[in-house]
Design an enzyme around this catalytic site. Structure first.
Site, PDB file in Angstrom:
ATOM      1  N   ASN A  82       0.810  -1.219   0.000  1.00  0.00           N
ATOM      2  CA  ASN A  82       0.000   0.000   0.000  1.00  0.00           C
ATOM      3  C   ASN A  82       0.850   1.280   0.000  1.00  0.00           C
ATOM      4  O   ASN A  82       0.460   2.270  -0.615  1.00  0.00           O
ATOM      5  CB  ASN A  82      -0.908  -0.011   1.245  1.00  0.00           C
ATOM      6  CG  ASN A  82      -1.420   1.379   1.581  1.00  0.00           C
ATOM      7  OD1 ASN A  82      -2.328   1.896   0.934  1.00  0.00           O
ATOM      8  ND2 ASN A  82      -0.808   2.017   2.575  1.00  0.00           N
ATOM      9  N   TYR A 149       5.299   9.442 -10.703  1.00  0.00           N
ATOM     10  CA  TYR A 149       4.154   8.698 -10.153  1.00  0.00           C
ATOM     11  C   TYR A 149       3.526   7.805 -11.226  1.00  0.00           C
ATOM     12  O   TYR A 149       3.300   6.609 -11.003  1.00  0.00           O
ATOM     13  CB  TYR A 149       3.138   9.691  -9.587  1.00  0.00           C
ATOM     14  CG  TYR A 149       2.047   9.047  -8.757  1.00  0.00           C
ATOM     15  CD1 TYR A 149       2.360   8.323  -7.613  1.00  0.00           C
ATOM     16  CD2 TYR A 149       0.708   9.167  -9.117  1.00  0.00           C
ATOM     17  CE1 TYR A 149       1.364   7.733  -6.839  1.00  0.00           C
ATOM     18  CE2 TYR A 149      -0.294   8.592  -8.349  1.00  0.00           C
ATOM     19  CZ  TYR A 149       0.037   7.872  -7.213  1.00  0.00           C
ATOM     20  OH  TYR A 149      -0.954   7.297  -6.458  1.00  0.00           O
ATOM     21  N   LYS A 153       3.654   3.691 -11.058  1.00  0.00           N
ATOM     22  CA  LYS A 153       2.418   2.911 -10.938  1.00  0.00           C
ATOM     23  C   LYS A 153       2.233   2.022 -12.174  1.00  0.00           C
ATOM     24  O   LYS A 153       1.723   0.901 -12.065  1.00  0.00           O
ATOM     25  CB  LYS A 153       1.217   3.832 -10.737  1.00  0.00           C
ATOM     26  CG  LYS A 153       1.215   4.524  -9.367  1.00  0.00           C
ATOM     27  CD  LYS A 153       1.182   3.545  -8.204  1.00  0.00           C
ATOM     28  CE  LYS A 153       1.024   4.239  -6.856  1.00  0.00           C
ATOM     29  NZ  LYS A 153       1.008   3.318  -5.717  1.00  0.00           N
ATOM     30  N   THR A 183      -7.068  11.556   1.678  1.00  0.00           N
ATOM     31  CA  THR A 183      -5.913  11.304   2.550  1.00  0.00           C
ATOM     32  C   THR A 183      -4.926  12.462   2.442  1.00  0.00           C
ATOM     33  O   THR A 183      -5.106  13.378   1.647  1.00  0.00           O
ATOM     34  CB  THR A 183      -5.184  10.012   2.116  1.00  0.00           C
ATOM     35  OG1 THR A 183      -4.680  10.239   0.796  1.00  0.00           O
ATOM     36  CG2 THR A 183      -6.090   8.805   2.123  1.00  0.00           C
TER      37      THR A 183
HETATM   38  N1  LIG Z   1      -5.214   9.066  -2.023  1.00  0.00           N
HETATM   39  C1  LIG Z   1      -5.574   8.818  -3.273  1.00  0.00           C
HETATM   40  O1  LIG Z   1      -6.473   9.488  -3.836  1.00  0.00           O
HETATM   41  C2  LIG Z   1      -4.929   7.707  -4.042  1.00  0.00           C
HETATM   42  C3  LIG Z   1      -5.353   7.489  -5.357  1.00  0.00           C
HETATM   43  C4  LIG Z   1      -4.779   6.455  -6.094  1.00  0.00           C
HETATM   44  C5  LIG Z   1      -3.806   5.656  -5.502  1.00  0.00           C
HETATM   45  N2  LIG Z   1      -3.411   5.892  -4.234  1.00  0.00           N
HETATM   46  C6  LIG Z   1      -2.383   5.006  -3.657  1.00  0.00           C
HETATM   47  O2  LIG Z   1      -2.844   4.504  -2.404  1.00  0.00           O
HETATM   48  C7  LIG Z   1      -1.732   4.219  -1.557  1.00  0.00           C
HETATM   49  C8  LIG Z   1      -1.967   4.886  -0.198  1.00  0.00           C
HETATM   50  O3  LIG Z   1      -2.042   6.294  -0.434  1.00  0.00           O
HETATM   51  P1  LIG Z   1      -2.571   7.316   0.658  1.00  0.00           P
HETATM   52  O4  LIG Z   1      -3.450   8.237  -0.062  1.00  0.00           O
HETATM   53  O5  LIG Z   1      -3.048   6.590   1.868  1.00  0.00           O
HETATM   54  O6  LIG Z   1      -1.191   8.078   0.948  1.00  0.00           O
HETATM   55  P2  LIG Z   1      -0.676   8.837   2.269  1.00  0.00           P
HETATM   56  O7  LIG Z   1      -1.822   9.307   3.073  1.00  0.00           O
HETATM   57  O8  LIG Z   1       0.316   9.827   1.756  1.00  0.00           O
HETATM   58  O9  LIG Z   1       0.083   7.662   3.055  1.00  0.00           O
HETATM   59  C9  LIG Z   1       1.195   7.061   2.454  1.00  0.00           C
HETATM   60  C10 LIG Z   1       1.679   5.906   3.311  1.00  0.00           C
HETATM   61  O10 LIG Z   1       2.872   5.393   2.676  1.00  0.00           O
HETATM   62  C11 LIG Z   1       3.911   5.389   3.659  1.00  0.00           C
HETATM   63  N3  LIG Z   1       5.243   5.625   3.127  1.00  0.00           N
HETATM   64  C12 LIG Z   1       5.672   6.675   2.374  1.00  0.00           C
HETATM   65  N4  LIG Z   1       6.986   6.594   2.192  1.00  0.00           N
HETATM   66  C13 LIG Z   1       7.424   5.490   2.852  1.00  0.00           C
HETATM   67  C14 LIG Z   1       8.690   4.890   3.045  1.00  0.00           C
HETATM   68  N5  LIG Z   1       9.820   5.429   2.545  1.00  0.00           N
HETATM   69  N6  LIG Z   1       8.753   3.739   3.762  1.00  0.00           N
HETATM   70  C15 LIG Z   1       7.638   3.201   4.302  1.00  0.00           C
HETATM   71  N7  LIG Z   1       6.417   3.724   4.159  1.00  0.00           N
HETATM   72  C16 LIG Z   1       6.305   4.867   3.444  1.00  0.00           C
HETATM   73  C17 LIG Z   1       3.564   6.521   4.613  1.00  0.00           C
HETATM   74  O11 LIG Z   1       4.270   6.351   5.828  1.00  0.00           O
HETATM   75  P3  LIG Z   1       4.897   7.597   6.681  1.00  0.00           P
HETATM   76  O12 LIG Z   1       3.809   7.987   7.641  1.00  0.00           O
HETATM   77  O13 LIG Z   1       6.107   7.016   7.333  1.00  0.00           O
HETATM   78  O14 LIG Z   1       5.219   8.678   5.692  1.00  0.00           O
HETATM   79  C18 LIG Z   1       2.052   6.338   4.721  1.00  0.00           C
HETATM   80  O15 LIG Z   1       1.738   5.328   5.650  1.00  0.00           O
HETATM   81  C19 LIG Z   1      -0.500   4.745  -2.294  1.00  0.00           C
HETATM   82  O16 LIG Z   1       0.158   3.678  -2.930  1.00  0.00           O
HETATM   83  C20 LIG Z   1      -1.078   5.695  -3.325  1.00  0.00           C
HETATM   84  O17 LIG Z   1      -0.237   5.843  -4.449  1.00  0.00           O
HETATM   85  C21 LIG Z   1      -3.954   6.910  -3.482  1.00  0.00           C
END
Ligand SMILES: NC(=O)c1ccc[n+]([C@@H]2O[C@H](COP(=O)([O-])OP(=O)(O)OC[C@H]3O[C@@H](n4cnc5c(N)ncnc54)[C@H](OP(=O)(O)O)[C@@H]3O)[C@@H](O)[C@H]2O)c1
Length: 249
Positions: A82, A149, A153, A183
């Protein structure tokens, strides 16, 4: 059936919601891999791991996990890759090369290493398995300002599709676009300048119009789809999948 989940990026956003939903399940054990691990609890094992540090990921696969013997064997195991980052958000000509390397490590290389570890070790901890890679619609169409990005992906999508055909039917591998979720990542996207990301206004509009989905709702749907066997192997988009109505609360 008892299910053992491995989850990256459990600290915030979708990962935190997935961790909470999994921890609430009576027959589930959760292993998290995060930069700031929470404390161990019953049926929860947290490992500190920075996915940008590929030597640490290698060490986790070869020794940290091997030395951890406290988890009993389960019927099924699920790896959820994730964790992800959207940075660097900038036209590719300006994007920091270090930031591009970091994005590739976190969004593609580390998930591929964990997928390989999971597939090779599965027999030791479960009978069957599935892998859910959290991808994005951005991997399936080009978006100016999101060079790293989109590329990472798309790479995760292709790695998932190759693994899906190589590891079937023992392991079902899905690369799942999760929709647009409310998020920190979305807040970060809205905060970028139009010079770096021309489409920024559309993301501001999505937020103000209430089009973003909560992380909790998406997490619940992913876990339901997986447990009902409704996640297809290969590419999938959560917006075109539905859970069985009879299973809804
Ligand atoms: N939000 C959206 O609309 C959306 C849409 C499409 C896809 N996604 C995908 O969904 C997934 C979750 O996204 P989200 O929106 O929940 O993002 P988020 O709120 O930014 O959270 C990202 C997570 O990834 C972790 N992470 C980042 N860098 C890291 C590292 N170097 N080592 C370990 N963990 C790390 C962060 O941990 P830390 O707290 O340590 O930074 C956090 O737990 C991602 O793969 C994103 O690309 C999201």
């Amino acid at each position: 059936m008892r299910v053992l989940y491995f989850l990256t990026g459990s600290t915030r956003g979708l990962g935190a919601a997935l961790a909470q939903a999994i921890a609430a399940g009576t027959d589930c054990t959760l292993v998290t891999l995060s930069r700031q691990p929470a404390c161990h609890a019953a049926r929860r094992h947290d490992f500190a791991l920075d996915l940008a540090d590929l030597d640490s990921v290698e060490r986790w696969c070869t020794s940290d996990w091997q030395g951890h013997t406290g988890i009993p064997r389960h019927g099924r195991a699920v790896l959820i890759n994730n964790a992800g980052i959207v940075d660097p958000v900038a036209p590719m000509i300006n994007a920091s090369r270090d930031a591009m390397r970091r994005a590739i490590a976190i969004n593609v290389t580390a998930p591929m290493m964990l997928m390989q570890w999971f597939a090779s070790q599965l027999a030791a901890f479960a009978d069957t398995g599935s892998i859910i890679n959290i991808s994005s619609g951005a991997g399936r169409r080009p978006i100016a300002g999101w060079g790293a990005y989109c590329t990472t992906k798309a790479g995760l999508d292709m790695a998932s599709q190759v693994a899906a055909i190589e590891w079937q039917p023992r392991i079902r591998v899905t690369s799942l676009a999760p929709g647009v979720i409310d998020t920190d990542m979305q807040a970060q996207i809205r905060a970028t300048s139009e010079a770096d990301f021309a489409d920024v206004q559309r993301f501001k509009d999505l937020k103000t119009s209430g089009a973003l989905v909560t992380a909790e709702a998406v997490a619940k749907r992913i876990l339901e789809l997986d447990s009902q066997g409704l996640l297809p192997a290969g590419l999938a988009d959560i917006r075109s999948l539905s859970v069985k109505p009879s299973e809804l609360p």
